[in-house]
Design a protein around this motif. Structure first.
Motif, PDB file in Angstrom:
ATOM      1  N   ILE A   1      45.614 -57.491   2.171  1.00 18.12           N
ATOM      2  CA  ILE A   1      46.617 -58.101   1.752  1.00 18.12           C
ATOM      3  C   ILE A   1      47.997 -57.339   2.118  1.00 18.12           C
TER       4      ILE A   1
ATOM      5  N   LEU B   1      53.334 -67.916   9.855  1.00 19.78           N
ATOM      6  CA  LEU B   1      53.717 -67.612  10.938  1.00 19.78           C
ATOM      7  C   LEU B   1      52.310 -67.081  11.711  1.00 19.78           C
ATOM      8  N   SER B   2      51.564 -66.519  11.043  1.00 23.65           N
ATOM      9  CA  SER B   2      50.056 -65.965  11.568  1.00 23.65           C
ATOM     10  C   SER B   2      49.070 -67.138  11.417  1.00 23.65           C
TER      11      SER B   2
ATOM     12  N   LEU C   1      53.307 -67.432   2.893  1.00 20.69           N
ATOM     13  CA  LEU C   1      53.544 -66.137   2.956  1.00 20.69           C
ATOM     14  C   LEU C   1      52.942 -65.781   4.477  1.00 20.69           C
TER      15      LEU C   1
ATOM     16  N   GLN D   1      51.969 -59.656   6.914  1.00 21.76           N
ATOM     17  CA  GLN D   1      51.444 -60.217   7.965  1.00 21.76           C
ATOM     18  C   GLN D   1      52.541 -60.523   8.874  1.00 21.76           C
ATOM     19  N   ASP D   2      53.865 -60.873   8.438  1.00 18.32           N
ATOM     20  CA  ASP D   2      54.810 -61.173   9.558  1.00 18.32           C
ATOM     21  C   ASP D   2      55.348 -59.863   9.912  1.00 18.32           C
TER      22      ASP D   2
ATOM     23  N   PRO E   1      57.058 -60.040   4.468  1.00 17.71           N
ATOM     24  CA  PRO E   1      55.671 -60.168   4.132  1.00 17.71           C
ATOM     25  C   PRO E   1      54.892 -59.348   4.989  1.00 17.71           C
TER      26      PRO E   1
ATOM     27  N   LEU F   1      44.288 -65.622   3.331  1.00 20.89           N
ATOM     28  CA  LEU F   1      44.485 -64.312   3.387  1.00 20.89           C
ATOM     29  C   LEU F   1      43.239 -63.478   2.742  1.00 20.89           C
TER      30      LEU F   1
ATOM     31  N   ARG G   1      53.260 -58.914  12.802  1.00 20.94           N
ATOM     32  CA  ARG G   1      53.357 -59.883  14.164  1.00 20.94           C
ATOM     33  C   ARG G   1      54.715 -59.180  14.901  1.00 20.94           C
TER      34      ARG G   1
END
Lengths: 274, 526
Positions: free
Chosen positions: B313, A244-245, A241, B257-258, B255, A66, B261
């Motif tokens: 972040i 998924l990505s 965290l 990033q999720d 989060p 990240l 998406r």
């Protein structure tokens, strides 16, 4: 038509010799990679940011995390830290546990009774729970994790060492040495301990795998105290965290940890079966 | 043989029909499945303190007053209220015809019983008691009029009374169940009834079809969804999978990033909600070197690349924080510019005597390397923020020792021991008074270890001022003073990243940011 027998190839020679054949080359090679890689990456700049969450590529073979740091580099550096913690913990467990067990097995009588029962109490607490208690009391630090995991392993060593020592202590050569006037410490040091060494060292390798998983579990829980110093447990935690990505972030430390534990177990079997 | 084949076919067809019937039962009740993040240790709003409990309970309880999206107070169970000129007494005229879910009528006596329950030390209230501040006495003047008396003026009182922690519960239920068990059998007067709570597993609300006294902040007069089931997803990594698998319809605190998406996926909608209160911020210890030096504190603030932190972040989903208050808080003024200025930081450090030397990686003064101890908790991306700050500060020659503690207790221990240069704690709440314990000299969260007469006066006067304009002025001055002393490095405003299935309509949140107005939610069948 007849042909001359072809000269034996090196590979077939190696597979024919039983001592060579039983050597766990793959396991040894993997551990060598982890150790050497860790040492070579020691001076590298682990915290230099590149692109965040870049997938594996020729420049970053395991991608970036990240914060944009190279995962391969952190994996190597982290491996050394993880192995170092597990090795130190195993040493603590082996030393304390062996002394405890040897004294109990050799002494017999009320002292044995006391040490064995104290050990039973210790064994009744699961290793990870004991470790969490130690960390809660002493704070979050690499040294605390080592101590915590080490203390968690003392019980099983003590039990093994006691039974080995009890068996050896009653053998004729020990009685003979005692009859010749050898003191108890000398008996333990020169006669009992060497005869338990084989069992204890084979167990040490098996235990090392346990220590590896346990110290990684504790850093996975964020108890390592220093988030910027990489290790495998912590890398696994960080990967969750963004799973998924960027699933490769979990795959790298997870696979490395699994392979290392397998390699060490394989080595332990090899040492235990001469 | 052919006959057997035909029978098999018939049986097969029947089975298919049966399976189809099982797979798509027409749902008799409309049901919303709402994902909560934390498993609260207790759910009694008068006693417990978690932000999670307000998510379901905002709709179980009515409060005397409500706060609208602009932060204004609007009537709730109280039709109107007056505040005495000395700010010491508040008189509320209550709404008639309101009854709790168990049929108990709502009146002045109910208000007295509720507030006295919170004030009673035996209740051991963890939050509501402190929100009520210097409230000392509740008198019932007549059936529908109550007077609250304070020992000193306390402006945050109205905000407290608008929150579910001071929700009005049925006196009958409170008396019947007692303090320990009431949390499992809560009875309010809100748009939803508390149907079932299995600790740690689920909480079910059912529509209150008698509801007819909603405040103006609710668009609907009655709830559209008949049943709402809350489940807990404490591990952030499980939240997006729960939405993707169809286990939950709504979920908070994804989060980033999720969230990004799911935003790409047309079957979901992302709803970022700014949370008023404090941003993620690190407080400087002004007693411990090197941060006892104002120049060092200013240099650390100037060299922090907060926009880069947000982009990396938080996926760009949070504003950069520019004050000890987040920008959605009433009373916020921008006092810490967001731009990174490493040149200024380097100059400040040079002038303070912290010089770069060829022999060391770090800046040195009198043979000591410039080192800051940073203590952070494991949640809210603090470890990642800490590591990026470490990268940024190390680039200008400041050595950073980053320590992660395991819990809130760990932060408080570090605070008590005082062995830190920066420490990260943040609280949420719509009233700016929540800064007071952080910056007054005897404050319980005085992480900066500051004793400044001006700050003590400003925060003290702001808490006592009942004129909103005067409070705003005092709060602005207080924030400017905090920035002038460089007591805090604000990093990001907290934004709750809620994601809902596309069929969930009308979901909005109250002034506290955390609490959904469930009465307005409706479901469109996919």
């Amino acid at each position: 038509m007849t042909s001359r027998p072809s000269p034996p190839r090196l590979a077939s020679l190696m597979t024919q010799d039983p001592r060579v054949r039983r050597t766990p080359w793959i396991a040894l090679a993997w551990l060598a990679i982890v150790l050497l890689g860790g040492m070579l990456s020691a001076g590298a700049a682990l915290n230099v940011p590149f692109e965040s969450l870049a997938p594996p590529s020729p420049i970053h073979p395991l991608g970036t995390d990240l914060l944009g740091r190279d995962v391969g580099l952190r994996l190597l550096a982290g491996g050394l830290r993880t192995l170092r913690m597990a090795a130190a913990a195993t040493l603590i467990a082996a030393t304390l546990g062996s002394i405890w067990g040897l004294v109990a097995g050799h002494a017999g009588g009320w002292l044995e009774w006391l040490l064995v029962h104290a050990n039973d109490v210790l064994l009744s607490v699961p290793g990870l729970v004991l470790a969490l208690v130690v960390i809660a009391a002493l704070g979050q630090h690499e040294a605390t994790i080592i101590l915590a995991v080490g203390l968690g392993g003392v019980g099983s060593y003590a039990r093994l060492a006691r039974s080995a020592a009890a068996e050896t202590s009653h053998r004729p050569f020990v009685m003979a040495a005692r009859a010749l006037g050898a003191g108890e410490v000398r008996l333990l040091q020169h006669h009992v301990f060497p005869n338990t060494l084989e069992a204890l060292s084979a167990y040490a390798l098996l235990h090392f795998g346990w220590a590896l998983v346990n110290s990684a579990s504790l850093t996975f829980l964020g108890l390592g105290g220093a988030p910027s110093i990489p290790d495998w447990g912590q890398m696994l935690n960080e990967s969750r965290l963004v799973f998924l990505s960027a699933p490769w972030l979990a795959a790298a430390p997870g696979t490395a940890l699994a392979l290392t534990v397998l390699a060490v177990q394989r080595l332990g079997e090899w040492v235990g079966k001469p | 043989m052919r006959k057997f084949g035909a029978r098999l076919l018939a049986a097969g067809l029947m089975l298919c029909g049966l399976l189809a019937a099982c797979a798509a039962p027409p749902s008799p009740v409309s049901e919303l499945r709402y994902g909560l993040t934390l498993v609260p240790t207790g759910l009694d709003p008068h006693i417990n303190a978690s932000s999670e409990l307000g998510i379901p309970l905002r709709s179980v309880y009515d409060t005397l007053i409500f706060r609208d999206a602009q932060g204004r107070f609007v009537p709730g169970l109280a039709r109107a209220w007056t505040i005495s000129t000395d700010g010491l007494s508040y008189t509320f005229s209550l709404r008639a015809g309101v009854s709790f879910h168990d049929g108990t009528p709502f009146n002045g006596e109910a208000v007295r019983i509720n507030l006295e329950r919170i004030l009673n030390p035996e209740t051991k209230s963890q939050k509501a008691r402190f929100m009520l501040g210097p409230l000392t006495r509740v008198e019932v003047l007549d059936a529908l009029t109550v007077r609250l008396s304070l020992s000193e003026p306390f402006a945050p009182l109205l905000d407290a009374l608008s929150q579910p922690y001071c929700g009005m519960a049925s006196p009958t239920a409170l008396a019947h169940w007692g303090d320990a068990d009431y949390q499992f059998h809560q009875v309010g007067s809100g748009p939803y009834r508390f149907a079932e709570y299995i600790s740690g597993d689920h909480l079910t609300l059912e529509r209150n079809s008698d509801y007819a006294w909603g405040p103006s902040i609710y668009s609907n007069r009655k709830a559209a969804v008949e049943r709402i089931i809350f489940r807990f997803y404490a591990d952030p990594a499980t939240r997006a999978p729960a939405l993707l698998s169809g286990e939950a319809d709504v979920m908070g605190e994804l989060p980033p990033q999720d969230a990004l998406r799911l935003q790409q996926d047309p079957s979901f909608q992302l709803m970022p909600v700014p949370i008023p209160g404090q941003p993620l911020a690190l407080y400087f210890n002004t007693q411990s070197p090197p941060t006892d030096d104002l120049s060092v504190r200013q240099a650390l603030i100037a060299s922090a690349g907060r926009q880069a932190i947000i982009d990396t972040i938080f996926g760009g989903l949070s504003p950069v924080a520019t004050s000890p208050l987040s920008s959605s808080t009433w009373g916020f003024v921008e006092v810490v510019p967001s731009a990174q200025d490493t040149a200024r930081a380097e100059t400040l450090l040079d002038e303070a005597g912290w010089q770069r030397t060829p022999s060391s990686e770090w800046r040195v003064r009198d043979g000591t390397a410039l080192t800051v101890e940073v203590v952070i908790p494991p949640w809210g991306f603090n470890p990642q923020v800490g590591q990026m700050l470490e990268q940024q500060w190390e680039a200008i020659g400041i050595r950073v020792n980053l320590t992660q503690v395991a819990s809130f207790a760990g932060l408080r221990e570090a605070q008590a021991a005082g062995k830190y240069n920066l420490l990260s704690i943040n609280l949420s709440g719509a009233d700016p008074d929540l800064l007071r314990p952080f910056f007054v000299s005897d404050g319980s969260y005085n992480l900066a270890r500051v004793a400044d007469a001006q700050l003590d006066t400003l925060f003290g006067e702001a808490a006592r001022a009942t004129d909103p304009a005067e409070r705003l002025q005092l709060m602005a001055e207080a924030q400017q003073r905090v920035a002038a002393l460089a007591l805090v490095l604000p990093v990001r405003d907290y934004v709750n990243l809620n994601v809902a299935r596309a069929g969930v309509q009308g979901l909005s949140f109250d002034a506290q940011g955390w609490f959904p107005l469930l009465i307005d939610v409706s479901l469109k069948q996919p």
